[in-house]
Scaffold this motif. Structure first.
Motif, PDB file in Angstrom:
ATOM      1  N   ASP A 192      27.310  77.556   1.476  1.00 51.88           N
ATOM      2  CA  ASP A 192      27.231  79.013   1.357  1.00 51.88           C
ATOM      3  C   ASP A 192      28.151  79.677   2.379  1.00 51.88           C
TER       4      ASP A 192
ATOM      5  N   LEU B  92      33.293  68.185   0.744  1.00 53.42           N
ATOM      6  CA  LEU B  92      31.931  68.612   0.473  1.00 53.42           C
ATOM      7  C   LEU B  92      31.587  69.926   1.153  1.00 53.42           C
ATOM      8  N   TYR B  93      32.272  70.238   2.262  1.00 56.86           N
ATOM      9  CA  TYR B  93      31.958  71.484   2.960  1.00 56.86           C
ATOM     10  C   TYR B  93      32.382  72.716   2.166  1.00 56.86           C
ATOM     11  N   ASP B  94      33.261  72.556   1.190  1.00 54.21           N
ATOM     12  CA  ASP B  94      33.648  73.696   0.354  1.00 54.21           C
ATOM     13  C   ASP B  94      32.476  74.234  -0.458  1.00 54.21           C
ATOM     14  N   SER B  95      31.447  73.407  -0.638  1.00 52.95           N
ATOM     15  CA  SER B  95      30.301  73.831  -1.466  1.00 52.95           C
ATOM     16  C   SER B  95      29.250  74.606  -0.675  1.00 52.95           C
TER      17      SER B  95
ATOM     18  N   GLU C 148      27.705  60.651  -2.574  1.00 53.12           N
ATOM     19  CA  GLU C 148      28.958  61.065  -3.213  1.00 53.12           C
ATOM     20  C   GLU C 148      29.923  59.883  -3.325  1.00 53.12           C
TER      21      GLU C 148
ATOM     22  N   ARG D  98      36.933  64.324  -1.750  1.00 52.91           N
ATOM     23  CA  ARG D  98      35.955  65.362  -2.047  1.00 52.91           C
ATOM     24  C   ARG D  98      35.627  66.103  -0.754  1.00 52.91           C
TER      25      ARG D  98
END
Length: 427
Positions: free
Chosen positions: A187, A182-185, A348, A180
């Protein structure tokens, strides 16, 4: 007879020190190609089994009592009993930092001790998932965990790595959830700040600093590491200088990202007069106010801001609110996202592992680990332990909760407490 009296009798009437020595020898005996050594191991194994049978025959919960005596000291056992009485919970996951937590350069040649690895394996085989929670890169931590614990355990489906202090989670054996990012989420403006800093962090650095540090190979965070031995005076000097430089560079990147503010300056460290640009001053003031250690470094470096953080535009301060600056004395200076801290990564990882009602053991030594400990306490989701050399804020938290402080390189002592705690839960 209640458990306290029973365990008191156990340690009073039996030679538990000898029993424990035999168990440790049998468990940790290295593989050797020697008939004499193997015979010695077999003799010790037979004596261990006989002593356990004697204890088992003398107590109602005989096998459980014998295993406790063989694996934990009196102090460790009664610590586990106190935890059982207080929480009435068993630990259902281990959340573990690595550097200076499981391993300590001062005591273990920077390797995880064999005892600690064996205890981790035993707890894992008993059904306790392991979550490694570290600021290191995925490939680095995955490599040495495979080396220490073995490929089978790491790919068992109940082992997870939270890497780069929460920017990603790697849990082998879980299909599309194995990794996963997570940094893709985050802004777009936050991702843009990190992109700007990463692209300039070495190229824009002063020549001497550029020769003295390197960029850790992170996927997202930006981490400066010294080209000297961690903990040395040279490492201290370059990381302190690197921290000031990184804060100034971050200030410039934030100012450029916020619409209408990007004209505050071109150079990260200042104009031709040598004075820092407003964006650098804002960043220095903001992060000094947030962290006394950073404030102390800025004072020592003669980089105390003359502007207050409140003088920065609100949009700049809002971005600062979402970006963390980490300082690790004589070790590293880094920026990371506060939206992606270690607690976020741990939650997560627990979600991927299917642990719906966590009660975890959190072990760590730094401020980023403290955030996980604080989350566990506030959510009634676990207990915390730390080495004696941990940061003062971490030690303060651990001492104020369950006082699980251990000597450097001796993480195994806390794992033994957890092993007894879980056995008491099954008793």
């Amino acid at each position: 007879m209640d458990r306290y009296d029973l365990l008191y009798r156990l340690y009073e009437e039996y030679e538990t020190d000898t029993l424990r020595d035999l168990q440790n020898f049998v468990d940790l005996f290295p593989p050797v190609d020697s008939r004499v050594a193997l015979e010695y191991w077999q003799d010790a194994s037979d004596e261990l089994a006989a002593r356990k049978r004697d204890i088992a025959a003398d107590f109602d919960a005989g096998d459980a009592v014998a295993e406790i005596a063989a694996r934990a000291t009196r102090e460790q056992t009664f610590t586990a009993l106190d935890l059982h009485t207080k929480y009435r919970e068993s630990v259902n996951a281990l959340v573990l930092d690595v550097d200076e937590t499981l391993r300590s350069a001062g005591r273990t040649d920077n390797e995880i001790p064999r005892e600690t690895l064996h205890l981790l394996t035993e707890l894992h085989e008993a059904g306790v998932p392991i979550v490694i929670c570290t600021g290191q890169t995925l490939e680095n931590v995955k490599g040495f965990m495979i080396q220490g614990l073995g490929t089978e355990l790491v790919h068992s489906g109940s082992f997870s790595i939270v890497y780069e202090a929460g920017t990603g989670v790697f849990t082998p054996g879980h299909g599309s959830d194995t990794k996963r990012l997570l940094y893709d989420s985050l802004d777009e403006d936050v991702r843009e700040v990190f992109s700007l800093v990463r692209s300039r962090v070495l190229t824009a650095a002063p020549e001497e600093l550029r020769r003295s540090v390197h960029l850790q190979g992170n996927e997202f965070n930006v981490t400066l590491k010294p080209n000297f031995d961690v903990g040395s005076e040279d490492a201290e000097a370059v990381i302190d200088e690197g921290l000031v430089y990184l804060i100034d560079l971050l200030g410039r990147a934030v100012a450029e990202t916020v619409e209408g503010v990007g004209d505050v300056g071109i150079e990260a460290r200042g104009d031709d007069s040598g004075d820092p640009q407003p964006s650098a001053e804002w960043a220095r003031a903001y992060y000094a106010a947030a962290d006394p250690e950073i404030e102390a470094v800025l004072k020592t470096a003669g980089a105390v801001p003359t502007r207050a953080a409140a003088s920065a535009p609100e949009a700049v301060r809002t971005l600062f609110d979402r970006i963390d600056v980490g300082y690790y004395h004589a070790d590293a200076a880094e920026i990371g996202s506060l939206d992606l801290d270690k607690p976020t990564g741990v939650r997560e990882a627990l979600d991927v592992l299917g642990i719906e009602n966590p009660f975890v053991l959190v072990m760590g030594d730094s401020k980023s680990d403290l955030r996980v400990m604080t989350w566990a306490e506030s959510a009634d989701a676990g207990i915390a332990a730390a080495p004696r050399h941990a940061s003062e804020s971490v030690l303060s938290h651990v001492r104020s909760t369950d006082e699980l402080v251990y000597e450097p390189g001796d993480a195994g002592s806390v794992l033994r407490v957890v092993s007894v705690l879980n056995r008491l839960g099954e008793w």
